[in-house]
Design an enzyme around this catalytic site. Structure first.
Site, short mmCIF file in Angstrom:
data_model
loop_
_atom_site.label_atom_id
_atom_site.label_comp_id
_atom_site.label_asym_id
_atom_site.label_seq_id
_atom_site.Cartn_x
_atom_site.Cartn_y
_atom_site.Cartn_z
CG ASN A 198 -2.90 -4.66 -6.44
OD1 ASN A 198 -2.49 -4.74 -7.58
ND2 ASN A 198 -3.38 -3.55 -5.93
CG ASP A 199 -5.21 -8.39 -1.87
OD1 ASP A 199 -4.19 -8.70 -1.23
OD2 ASP A 199 -5.87 -7.36 -1.64
CG HIS A 249 -2.04 -1.08 0.78
ND1 HIS A 249 -1.97 -2.37 1.22
CD2 HIS A 249 -3.07 -1.03 -0.10
CE1 HIS A 249 -2.93 -3.07 0.66
NE2 HIS A 249 -3.62 -2.28 -0.13
CB CYS A 308 -9.82 -1.59 -9.38
SG CYS A 308 -10.13 -2.80 -8.10
CD GLU A 363 -9.58 -7.83 -2.82
OE1 GLU A 363 -8.54 -7.21 -3.12
OE2 GLU A 363 -10.38 -7.41 -1.97
NE ARG A 375 -6.13 0.40 -2.76
CZ ARG A 375 -5.58 0.59 -3.97
NH1 ARG A 375 -5.46 1.82 -4.45
NH2 ARG A 375 -5.15 -0.44 -4.68
NE ARG A 409 -0.95 -5.82 -1.88
CZ ARG A 409 -2.16 -5.28 -2.03
NH1 ARG A 409 -3.25 -6.01 -1.82
NH2 ARG A 409 -2.30 -4.04 -2.40
NE ARG A 422 -11.03 -1.58 -0.94
CZ ARG A 422 -9.74 -1.79 -1.18
NH1 ARG A 422 -9.37 -2.64 -2.12
NH2 ARG A 422 -8.82 -1.15 -0.51
#
Ligand code: PEP
Ligand code: MG
Length: 612
Positions: free
Chosen positions: A474-475, A209, A522, A451, A316, A485, A350
């Site tokens: 990403n996840d 992040h 996304c 994800e 986010r 990650r 989200r």
């Protein structure tokens, strides 16, 4: 030229070069493209990034007092803890209290602040680190090693107390490049509010992040640069090449010359993209793809003034969780103003994805999880803390009622039951609100992040319960390849171009479309020039990208033709490795948009060593 002018024009570069230090080159993970030529400003500490800079004489006593207060607080909290413990556990805390009460430690810290003119947190860290290293040096068994670890925890406790009463300021000047072990998400956010030119970290993964935040602001950054802190002293001349993941200490004259040229070209490349600000995102053969941005802070919506108005494909909200999780009114205001700002485009909010490396879960349940990425994260946390979830939903529903362009998205879904329960809660919240307001309150369009492998594999089942999918690569990469990650030791395995991830995406797109569900992406794959052609070829309906990548992504889409990509993507799906995928797409990019390889995402084998 007068003598005075001559003197001023002699840059500190020249002075450094005259010292004739040898150039050293480091290779790390490219995080955010761009070049910066400056000098090192090292920060020490693993948990907290601590400035090594000297402070002004007039700041010294303020720092001494900060330390005195913090030590008092640390003592009180440790004593408070011992009262609740049995004898055996109390014995564990005693050495920590002893160090806090130790006069020599106390005096050494104060002397370091006063004599070396350092920040209090630097002094604490340095003195305790000296003790810990000496202890470890003599350690014959794990017992002593554990004591050294506890000492470091004491430093963290004191520093935490200092930060609570006086949040860290990242004092950086014009030429400074921040060099640190790691940056917490909170520090990264704070840093973005001060001026920062470039960032080099020893730790930190590509889609951590912190990396995402740094990229949002297009600050040249390289992470995973092992050993840099040992070499970079304060003010060491330095170049950061965020595009190729290279860092130079004491760069030679040819290196400086080369990078000044690249820097200029990079600037004209990004300025040139502004001309497509208001153009459509459509392929050469007329295939339209929605293009949205991801935002991490409400203020980021302003970045759209530069890159053109678009919808928000991922808001986010974790930063809002941190500050306003119990404040419905404040949340309502934020959601409403963002929705108004992008209207008539949509904004996908989200709901809080707390847990793992993001904000806040510890604060809620005081449990340190052994394996937080597989623990109480995202929707699991919200279903456990329904009060917080309901407040957020009320704020969202109220904002949607006023503006009408909001969609709700659930994070980290792995089970159908989670979606059912979250939907029921949302409908209840809407019902209660409609009773209070004496009018209908509509439930906005409702979607999930895809994800986790479970949600991707079962996408056909989820499609019955939601209005849209947004693929969080990403996840999805993290959980598909079972690779953290954030962990630089496995960053060579973490690759969102891996065919396993792409095959899952293909399946989600097909299943979503079978059920007439919009499928967007996304995750960072959508902001990666290597990812864009693949996603287009797989038929996704929209991409939501880092604001700083919006224009280059649009330009790339405009240079591609859907019919040309489709067969290429077939080959991609048949590939056995991520490198094969990269090679295939690399060839396409070379032909269609070579500048993107030069400035944004070069061939991975580029070694940057030859700049003649
Ligand atoms: C993702 O996982 O791809 C995603 C977009 O969510 P985040 O990066 O916030 O976990
Ligand atoms: Mg995610």
């Amino acid at each position: 030229m007068s003598r005075r002018l001559l003197k001023n024009s002699r840059s500190w570069w020249r002075t450094a070069l005259e010292k004739n230090k040898e150039e050293k080159r480091f290779k790390g993970i490219p995080i955010s493209p761009g070049i910066f030529i400056g000098k090192a400003a090292p920060f020490i500490g693993e948990r907290y990034a601590i400035s090594t800079k000297r402070i002004k004489e007039e700041e010294v006593e303020e720092q001494v007092n900060l330390f005195k207060e913090a030590i008092k607080k640390a003592r009180e909290s440790l004593l408070g803890m011992t009262e609740q413990l049995d004898d055996r556990l109390r014995a564990i805390l005693e050495p920590q209290i002893r160090i806090i009460d130790d006069e020599s430690f106390y005096n050494k810290v104060i002397n370091t602040i006063r004599e070396e003119r350092r920040y209090a947190e630097y002094a604490v860290k340095k003195i305790i680190e000296d003790y810990a290293i000496r202890m470890e040096y003599h350690a014959k068994d794990d017992y002593i090693k554990d004591r050294a670890k506890e000492l470091r925890q004491i430093a963290d406790l004191i520093i935490k107390n200092m930060r609570e009463s006086s949040p860290t300021r990242f004092v950086l000047d014009d030429q400074d490049i921040l060099v640190a072990y790691d940056l917490s998400v909170a520090d990264a956010i704070r840093l973005m509010n001060s001026r920062v030119n470039a960032i080099v970290l020893e730790d930190g993964g590509k889609t951590s992040h912190t990396a995402i935040i740094v990229k949002d602001f297009r600050i040249p950054a390289v992470f995973g640069v092992k050993g840099i802190l040992k070499e970079a002293e304060d003010e060491t001349p330095m170049i950061v090449d965020g595009t190729r993941g290279l860092v130079f200490l004491n760069p030679s004259e040819p290196t400086i010359h080369y990078y000044k040229k690249i820097q200029k070209e990079f600037r004209s490349f990004t300025e040139g993209l502004l001309k497509i600000r208001d153009a459509m995102s459509i392929t050469k053969d007329g295939h339209a793809v929605s293009l949205f941005v991801n935002i991490d802070f409400p203020e980021e919506v302003k970045s759209l003034e530069v890159s053109g108005k678009s919808g928000i494909g991922l808001f986010r909200t974790e930063i809002i969780f941190d500050q306003y999780k119990y404040d419905e009114e404040k949340q309502f205001e934020i959601y409403k103003s963002i929705a108004e700002e992008v209207y008539p485009h949509p904004v996908i909010i989200r709901v809080f994805d707390v847990g793992a490396d993001k904000f806040g879960l510890y604060e809620l349940n005081h449990i340190i999880e052994q394996n937080p990425f597989l623990g109480v994260r995202g929707i699991r946390a919200l279903l456990k803390h329904r009060d917080i979830f309901e407040i957020q939903l009320r704020a969202i529903l109220r904002a949607h009622r006023e503006v009408g362009n909001i969609k709700v998205m659930l994070p980290m879904v792995s089970l159908l039951e989670e979606v059912e329960e979250a939907r029921e809660i949302t409908e209840e919240v809407a019902y209660k609100l409609s009773q209070e307001l004496r009018e209908d309150v509509l439930v906005p369009k409702f979607g999930i992040m895809v994800e986790t492998p479970a949600s991707a594999i079962m996408a056909d089942k989820f499609a019955n319960y939601v209005d849209f999918f947004s693929i969080g690569t990403n996840d999805l990469t993290q959980y598909t390849l079972a690779v953290d990650r954030k962990n630089t030791d496995v960053s060579d395995i973490y690759n969102h171009l891996h065919p396993s991830v792409l095959r899952l995406i293909k399946q989600v797109v097909e299943m979503g479309h079978e059920y007439n569900i919009l499928v967007e992406v996304c995750g960072e794959l959508a902001s990666d020039p290597y990812g864009v052609p693949v996603l287009l070829g797989l038929g996704v309906d929209g991409l939501s990208v880092t604001p700083s990548s919006l224009l280059e992504t649009k330009e790339l889409i405009r240079r591609l033709s859907y019919e040309e990509i489709k067969p290429i993507v077939k080959d991609v799906l048949e590939s056995s490795t991520a490198d094969e995928v990269r090679y295939i797409i690399g060839e396409l990019l070379k032909e269609k948009f070579p500048q993107v390889l030069k400035f944004i995402s070069p061939d991975r084998n580029f070694n940057g060593g030859n700049h003649d």
